[in-house]
Write a protein that holds these residues in place. Sequence first.
Motif, PDB file in Angstrom:
ATOM      1  N   THR A 257     -30.463  19.934  12.463  1.00 23.56           N
ATOM      2  CA  THR A 257     -29.498  18.735  11.875  1.00 23.56           C
ATOM      3  C   THR A 257     -28.533  19.173  11.070  1.00 23.56           C
ATOM      4  O   THR A 257     -27.475  18.709  10.341  1.00 23.56           O
ATOM      5  N   ALA A 258     -28.546  20.537  10.988  1.00 29.34           N
ATOM      6  CA  ALA A 258     -27.371  21.255   9.826  1.00 29.34           C
ATOM      7  C   ALA A 258     -25.973  20.846  10.179  1.00 29.34           C
ATOM      8  O   ALA A 258     -25.193  20.714   9.447  1.00 29.34           O
ATOM      9  N   ALA A 259     -25.702  20.723  11.519  1.00 25.72           N
ATOM     10  CA  ALA A 259     -24.075  20.243  11.859  1.00 25.72           C
ATOM     11  C   ALA A 259     -24.047  18.845  12.178  1.00 25.72           C
ATOM     12  O   ALA A 259     -23.122  18.363  12.660  1.00 25.72           O
TER      13      ALA A 259
ATOM     14  N   ARG B 153     -27.047  10.807  11.630  1.00 21.72           N
ATOM     15  CA  ARG B 153     -27.329  11.616  12.821  1.00 21.72           C
ATOM     16  C   ARG B 153     -28.655  12.393  12.589  1.00 21.72           C
ATOM     17  O   ARG B 153     -29.434  12.635  13.358  1.00 21.72           O
ATOM     18  N   SER B 154     -28.575  12.942  11.479  1.00 19.58           N
ATOM     19  CA  SER B 154     -29.557  13.855  11.128  1.00 19.58           C
ATOM     20  C   SER B 154     -30.951  12.975  10.904  1.00 19.58           C
ATOM     21  O   SER B 154     -32.111  13.670  11.521  1.00 19.58           O
TER      22      SER B 154
ATOM     23  N   ASP C   9     -32.042  20.145   4.163  1.00 19.50           N
ATOM     24  CA  ASP C   9     -31.551  18.726   3.731  1.00 19.50           C
ATOM     25  C   ASP C   9     -32.576  18.005   3.282  1.00 19.50           C
ATOM     26  O   ASP C   9     -33.449  17.651   3.936  1.00 19.50           O
ATOM     27  N   GLU C  10     -32.506  17.640   1.810  1.00 25.47           N
ATOM     28  CA  GLU C  10     -33.443  17.136   1.070  1.00 25.47           C
ATOM     29  C   GLU C  10     -33.676  15.586   1.678  1.00 25.47           C
ATOM     30  O   GLU C  10     -34.605  15.130   1.275  1.00 25.47           O
ATOM     31  N   ARG C  11     -32.413  15.053   2.259  1.00 23.67           N
ATOM     32  CA  ARG C  11     -32.337  13.556   2.471  1.00 23.67           C
ATOM     33  C   ARG C  11     -33.374  13.282   3.929  1.00 23.67           C
ATOM     34  O   ARG C  11     -34.040  12.323   3.771  1.00 23.67           O
ATOM     35  N   ILE C  12     -33.803  14.339   4.387  1.00 21.84           N
ATOM     36  CA  ILE C  12     -34.798  14.113   5.633  1.00 21.84           C
ATOM     37  C   ILE C  12     -36.211  14.323   5.450  1.00 21.84           C
ATOM     38  O   ILE C  12     -37.218  13.955   6.330  1.00 21.84           O
TER      39      ILE C  12
END
Length: 237
Positions: free
Chosen positions: A176-178, A183-184, A208-211
């Motif tokens: 999901t980095a991009a 979308r992540s 990504d701490e959000r996920i």
Amino acid sequence: MEKKSAIKIKKLVKNFGKNDSLVKVIDNASFEINKGELVALIAPSGAGKTTLLMMIGCVLEPTSGEIWLGEEVVYNNKWIAKDTRRIRREKIGFIFQAHYLIPFLNVIENITLLPQVNKVSEKEAKQKAMELLEYLEIADKAHAMPSQLSGGQNQRVAIARALANNPEIILADEPTAALDAHRSISVIKMLKKIAIEQNVAIITVTHDERILPYFDKIMKIQNRGIVFEELDENQIL
């Protein structure tokens, strides 16, 4: 239902270099992941996340230790599996930060390429690919070229490609980095659905701490070993 082990790692070590230039990256790491689990792998840059993933994926040879994939021991201080390519083809799906779709092949051709290399008939491979595209809610893009898709759509195609060989394990390196936040989260929700419904063990490297609340477990590389971090029950979604 009894949980079945998908990945078992025992006392895994990976060193680079020798003597004065010896660098220890992974040291005495042990853990187990079951089928149906979505696991986040987090650590600072350079701590060995991709190295660990590539060892589990039978791409990079460890220095010592044991790797079990399902009920098969593939490494025990040396490769036990005679053909590591077979292991990758039959047991493992890879997803990367960049989708790496072949630009001159359309969506369905990208997905059917590996099964046909594995001697699955074109008809059977296409039928499976369409089932995956339906499952991932992108069947209307089956004949589109990668350049005609959004970043999130291309990543869904990459997920379909990873599932095309019916793997027991998916290894995802910052998939999901991009992508933007919306979308992540969409991609991680899709991976969680796949883990549960397809009974696949998925390890996802992420910064990504959000996920993180969407994962079943959080695995960290700490002092070159593996520790599991408790999920905050108030954040679990």
